[in-house]
Motif scaffolding. Structure first.
Motif, PDB file in Angstrom:
ATOM      1  N   ASN A 144       0.560  -1.159  -0.165  1.00  0.00           N
ATOM      2  CA  ASN A 144       0.052  -0.344   0.069  1.00  0.00           C
ATOM      3  C   ASN A 144       1.071   1.067  -0.036  1.00  0.00           C
ATOM      4  OD1 ASN A 144      -2.156   1.439   0.150  1.00  0.00           O
ATOM      5  ND2 ASN A 144      -2.499   0.833   2.202  1.00  0.00           N
ATOM      6  N   CYS A 145       0.731   2.388  -0.435  1.00  0.00           N
ATOM      7  CA  CYS A 145       1.367   3.060  -0.443  1.00  0.00           C
ATOM      8  C   CYS A 145       0.712   4.564  -0.677  1.00  0.00           C
ATOM      9  CB  CYS A 145       1.963   3.833  -2.493  1.00  0.00           C
ATOM     10  SG  CYS A 145       3.121   5.259  -2.417  1.00  0.00           S
ATOM     11  N   ALA A 146       0.711   5.417   0.168  1.00  0.00           N
ATOM     12  CA  ALA A 146      -0.172   6.869   0.865  1.00  0.00           C
ATOM     13  C   ALA A 146      -0.751   7.059  -1.331  1.00  0.00           C
ATOM     14  CB  ALA A 146       0.908   7.586   1.234  1.00  0.00           C
ATOM     15  N   GLU A 147      -1.751   7.858  -0.725  1.00  0.00           N
ATOM     16  CA  GLU A 147      -2.722   7.979  -2.162  1.00  0.00           C
ATOM     17  C   GLU A 147      -1.722   9.109  -2.834  1.00  0.00           C
ATOM     18  OE1 GLU A 147      -4.583   5.987  -3.366  1.00  0.00           O
ATOM     19  OE2 GLU A 147      -5.470   7.306  -4.897  1.00  0.00           O
ATOM     20  N   THR A 148      -1.743  10.131  -1.968  1.00  0.00           N
ATOM     21  CA  THR A 148      -0.386  11.228  -2.655  1.00  0.00           C
ATOM     22  C   THR A 148       0.612  11.285  -3.825  1.00  0.00           C
ATOM     23  OG1 THR A 148       0.713  12.325  -1.100  1.00  0.00           O
ATOM     24  CG2 THR A 148      -1.312  12.921  -1.370  1.00  0.00           C
ATOM     25  N   LEU A 149       0.940   9.608  -3.773  1.00  0.00           N
ATOM     26  CA  LEU A 149       2.305   9.911  -3.753  1.00  0.00           C
ATOM     27  C   LEU A 149       2.490   8.869  -4.237  1.00  0.00           C
ATOM     28  CD1 LEU A 149       4.105  10.050  -0.491  1.00  0.00           C
ATOM     29  CD2 LEU A 149       4.276  11.853  -1.991  1.00  0.00           C
ATOM     30  N   LYS A 150       1.356   8.164  -4.485  1.00  0.00           N
ATOM     31  CA  LYS A 150       1.765   6.467  -5.481  1.00  0.00           C
ATOM     32  C   LYS A 150       1.900   6.311  -6.700  1.00  0.00           C
ATOM     33  CE  LYS A 150      -3.272   6.606  -5.847  1.00  0.00           C
ATOM     34  NZ  LYS A 150      -4.236   4.975  -6.000  1.00  0.00           N
ATOM     35  N   ASP A 151       1.650   7.706  -6.958  1.00  0.00           N
ATOM     36  CA  ASP A 151       1.958   7.768  -8.987  1.00  0.00           C
ATOM     37  C   ASP A 151       3.261   8.253  -8.965  1.00  0.00           C
ATOM     38  OD1 ASP A 151      -0.968   9.788  -9.405  1.00  0.00           O
ATOM     39  OD2 ASP A 151      -0.555   7.798  -9.354  1.00  0.00           O
ATOM     40  N   ARG A 152       4.233   8.223  -8.392  1.00  0.00           N
ATOM     41  CA  ARG A 152       6.145   8.200  -8.008  1.00  0.00           C
ATOM     42  C   ARG A 152       6.703   7.378  -7.267  1.00  0.00           C
ATOM     43  NH1 ARG A 152       7.728  13.452  -6.298  1.00  0.00           N
ATOM     44  NH2 ARG A 152       5.313  13.567  -4.881  1.00  0.00           N
ATOM     45  N   PHE A 153       6.151   7.081  -6.452  1.00  0.00           N
ATOM     46  CA  PHE A 153       6.834   6.189  -5.173  1.00  0.00           C
ATOM     47  C   PHE A 153       6.277   4.521  -5.402  1.00  0.00           C
ATOM     48  CE2 PHE A 153       8.083   9.525  -2.084  1.00  0.00           C
ATOM     49  CZ  PHE A 153       8.618   9.954  -3.000  1.00  0.00           C
ATOM     50  N   THR A 154       7.335   3.228  -5.818  1.00  0.00           N
ATOM     51  CA  THR A 154       7.181   2.201  -4.991  1.00  0.00           C
ATOM     52  C   THR A 154       7.555   1.557  -4.087  1.00  0.00           C
ATOM     53  OG1 THR A 154       6.418   2.050  -8.183  1.00  0.00           O
ATOM     54  CG2 THR A 154       6.770   0.938  -7.086  1.00  0.00           C
ATOM     55  N   ILE A 155       6.990   0.418  -4.041  1.00  0.00           N
ATOM     56  CA  ILE A 155       7.991   0.655  -3.034  1.00  0.00           C
ATOM     57  C   ILE A 155       7.679  -1.442  -2.976  1.00  0.00           C
ATOM     58  CG2 ILE A 155       5.549  -0.716  -1.209  1.00  0.00           C
ATOM     59  CD1 ILE A 155       7.533  -0.356   1.355  1.00  0.00           C
ATOM     60  N   SER A 156       9.465  -2.389  -3.108  1.00  0.00           N
ATOM     61  CA  SER A 156       9.607  -3.363  -3.301  1.00  0.00           C
ATOM     62  C   SER A 156      10.678  -4.213  -2.169  1.00  0.00           C
ATOM     63  CB  SER A 156       9.742  -3.520  -4.978  1.00  0.00           C
ATOM     64  OG  SER A 156      11.323  -2.822  -4.910  1.00  0.00           O
ATOM     65  N   ARG A 157      10.162  -5.602  -3.001  1.00  0.00           N
ATOM     66  CA  ARG A 157      10.986  -6.292  -1.442  1.00  0.00           C
ATOM     67  C   ARG A 157      11.896  -7.277  -2.276  1.00  0.00           C
ATOM     68  NH1 ARG A 157       7.333 -10.091   1.166  1.00  0.00           N
ATOM     69  NH2 ARG A 157       6.568 -11.442  -0.468  1.00  0.00           N
ATOM     70  N   ASP A 158      13.248  -7.782  -2.023  1.00  0.00           N
ATOM     71  CA  ASP A 158      14.248  -9.101  -2.499  1.00  0.00           C
ATOM     72  C   ASP A 158      13.763  -9.992  -1.043  1.00  0.00           C
ATOM     73  OD1 ASP A 158      16.729 -10.709  -3.110  1.00  0.00           O
ATOM     74  OD2 ASP A 158      16.895  -9.028  -4.848  1.00  0.00           O
ATOM     75  N   ASN A 159      13.832 -10.721  -1.234  1.00  0.00           N
ATOM     76  CA  ASN A 159      13.379 -10.899  -0.041  1.00  0.00           C
ATOM     77  C   ASN A 159      14.981 -12.669   0.054  1.00  0.00           C
ATOM     78  OD1 ASN A 159      10.738 -11.283   0.398  1.00  0.00           O
ATOM     79  ND2 ASN A 159       9.635 -12.429  -0.125  1.00  0.00           N
ATOM     80  N   ALA A 160      15.075 -12.019  -1.051  1.00  0.00           N
ATOM     81  CA  ALA A 160      16.780 -12.999  -1.455  1.00  0.00           C
ATOM     82  C   ALA A 160      17.684 -12.307  -0.348  1.00  0.00           C
ATOM     83  CB  ALA A 160      17.089 -13.392  -2.745  1.00  0.00           C
ATOM     84  N   LYS A 161      17.367 -10.944  -1.111  1.00  0.00           N
ATOM     85  CA  LYS A 161      18.438  -9.954  -0.130  1.00  0.00           C
ATOM     86  C   LYS A 161      17.640  -9.355   1.442  1.00  0.00           C
ATOM     87  CE  LYS A 161      20.353  -8.653  -4.157  1.00  0.00           C
ATOM     88  NZ  LYS A 161      20.958  -7.038  -4.914  1.00  0.00           N
ATOM     89  N   ASN A 162      16.636  -9.776   1.597  1.00  0.00           N
ATOM     90  CA  ASN A 162      16.097  -9.314   3.019  1.00  0.00           C
ATOM     91  C   ASN A 162      15.873  -7.910   2.733  1.00  0.00           C
ATOM     92  OD1 ASN A 162      15.563 -11.967   4.034  1.00  0.00           O
ATOM     93  ND2 ASN A 162      17.909 -11.884   5.303  1.00  0.00           N
TER      94      ASN A 162
END
Length: 119
Positions: free
Chosen positions: A59-77
């Motif tokens: 989930n991302c803040a509504e005002t930021l979701k067009d510019r910010f993206t969160i992701s993860r790499d489980n292999a790299k923690n």
């Protein structure tokens, strides 16, 4: 012991991009949310985005979701925050947070990384 170490901050011109990283250790994945917050001078800390370590939902803040993206790499923690089209008002200290979904919830914080966007 849960440790969160942010990196990737710096100075960037308006319109540029940065990718922040949060290296996570000491966490038993499966029952926590990993998120990003930021705090600008004189302002309260605000939530940007979070991602579940169990199913990857995010989930991302509504005002930021067009510019910010969160992701993860489980292999790299590691959890990332990709920030595009940066604006001077994005200048802040950015913090990584881990919330253990227990009763009561328990929060852990990184030391923060400074992002400065010049106009």
């Amino acid at each position: 012991e849960v440790q969160l170490v942010e990196s990737g901050g710096g100075v960037v011109q308006a319109g540029g991009s940065l990718r922040l990283s949060c290296a996570v250790s000491g966490l038993s994945f499966g029952d926590s949310l990993i998120g990003w917050f930021r705090q600008a001078p004189g302002k309260e800390r605000e939530a940007i985005a979070y991602i579940s370590d169990s199913d990857g939902s995010r989930n991302c803040a509504e005002t930021l979701k067009d510019r910010f993206t969160i992701s993860r790499d489980n292999a790299k923690n590691t959890v990332y925050l990709q920030m595009n089209s940066l604006k001077p008002e994005d200048t802040a200290v950015y913090y990584c947070n881990a919330r253990l979904l227990r009763n009561p919830p328990t929060d852990f914080w990184g030391q923060g990384t400074q992002v400065t966007v010049s106009s």
